[in-house]
Design a protein around this motif. Structure first.
Motif, PDB file in Angstrom:
ATOM      1  N   PRO A 129      50.195  29.825  29.847  1.00 34.18           N
ATOM      2  CA  PRO A 129      49.825  30.853  30.811  1.00 34.18           C
ATOM      3  C   PRO A 129      48.325  30.639  31.583  1.00 34.18           C
ATOM      4  O   PRO A 129      47.638  30.155  30.597  1.00 34.18           O
ATOM      5  N   THR A 130      48.137  31.164  32.694  1.00 38.56           N
ATOM      6  CA  THR A 130      46.805  31.067  33.121  1.00 38.56           C
ATOM      7  C   THR A 130      46.461  32.322  33.823  1.00 38.56           C
ATOM      8  O   THR A 130      47.319  33.197  34.005  1.00 38.56           O
ATOM      9  N   LEU A 131      45.174  32.701  33.568  1.00 38.27           N
ATOM     10  CA  LEU A 131      44.730  33.894  34.072  1.00 38.27           C
ATOM     11  C   LEU A 131      44.411  33.934  35.566  1.00 38.27           C
ATOM     12  O   LEU A 131      43.640  33.088  36.306  1.00 38.27           O
ATOM     13  N   ARG A 132      45.180  34.586  36.319  1.00 35.52           N
ATOM     14  CA  ARG A 132      44.738  34.789  37.821  1.00 35.52           C
ATOM     15  C   ARG A 132      44.053  36.258  38.277  1.00 35.52           C
ATOM     16  O   ARG A 132      44.432  37.428  37.549  1.00 35.52           O
ATOM     17  N   VAL A 133      42.938  36.025  38.650  1.00 37.21           N
ATOM     18  CA  VAL A 133      42.065  37.180  38.876  1.00 37.21           C
ATOM     19  C   VAL A 133      42.012  37.347  40.295  1.00 37.21           C
ATOM     20  O   VAL A 133      41.835  36.361  40.907  1.00 37.21           O
ATOM     21  N   PRO A 134      42.404  38.599  40.639  1.00 37.78           N
ATOM     22  CA  PRO A 134      42.510  39.045  42.252  1.00 37.78           C
ATOM     23  C   PRO A 134      41.067  39.066  42.825  1.00 37.78           C
ATOM     24  O   PRO A 134      40.059  39.320  41.948  1.00 37.78           O
ATOM     25  N   PRO A 135      40.745  38.851  44.065  1.00 39.25           N
ATOM     26  CA  PRO A 135      39.714  39.033  44.647  1.00 39.25           C
ATOM     27  C   PRO A 135      39.238  40.779  44.661  1.00 39.25           C
ATOM     28  O   PRO A 135      40.021  41.582  44.369  1.00 39.25           O
ATOM     29  N   PRO A 136      37.856  41.020  44.486  1.00 41.29           N
ATOM     30  CA  PRO A 136      37.516  42.321  44.513  1.00 41.29           C
ATOM     31  C   PRO A 136      38.132  43.210  45.353  1.00 41.29           C
ATOM     32  O   PRO A 136      38.604  43.070  46.532  1.00 41.29           O
ATOM     33  N   GLY A 137      38.814  44.647  44.917  1.00 39.46           N
ATOM     34  CA  GLY A 137      39.297  45.490  45.527  1.00 39.46           C
ATOM     35  C   GLY A 137      40.942  45.302  45.632  1.00 39.46           C
ATOM     36  O   GLY A 137      41.673  45.711  46.342  1.00 39.46           O
TER      37      GLY A 137
END
Length: 138
Positions: free
Chosen positions: A126-134
């Motif tokens: 698994p990889t961590l996907r961080v969404p853009p702010p907001g």
């Protein structure tokens, strides 16, 4: 005993505690200290971090890596957690159905796996996907 406990990152005052009075990570470190008591050239660690939470896994893996460097210790690390295996290993052997299907230096194996099973294992991490702010993850 105090020296061995210190070597694995435990306070020597823990020596008088019963196993049930120790956390899982502390118990794993005690097991490491016990194994090191006979000054082995090879440590076999079979699923040494499988029952630990992620932060404790990291601490135990870092302890194993430090012991490798400090003592010149060889470690046969057996596990299903590919990132953990790669963290402490210079060379990795991938097994499928009880047979080794690929062996390579860790960096080579991760960058250019040759066997389809190895490629599938790496793709499954698994990889961590961080969404853009907001924004939220779907």
């Amino acid at each position: 005993m105090a020296e061995l406990l210190g070597l694995v990152g435990l306070d020597p005052s823990l020596a008088d505690r019963l196993p049930r009075q120790l956390s899982g990570g502390q118990r794993q470190r005690v097991a490491l200290a016990r194994a090191l008591a006979v000054e082995p050239g090879l440590l076999i660690a079979d699923e040494a971090t499988s029952a630990l939470d992620v932060s404790v896994q990291a601490a135990v893996l870092n302890t194993i890596r430090a012991l490798q460097r400090r003592l010149g210790l060889s470690v046969l690390f057996i596990g299903h957690n590919l990132p953990a295996v790669c963290h402490v290993s210079d060379t990795v052997a991938v097994m499928r159905h009880g047979r080794i299907v690929e062996t390579a230096p860790t960096t080579v194996l991760l960058r250019a796996p040759q066997h389809p099973y190895t490629r599938a294992l790496i793709a499954a991490v698994p990889t961590l996907r961080v969404p853009p702010p907001g924004q939220r993850l779907p």
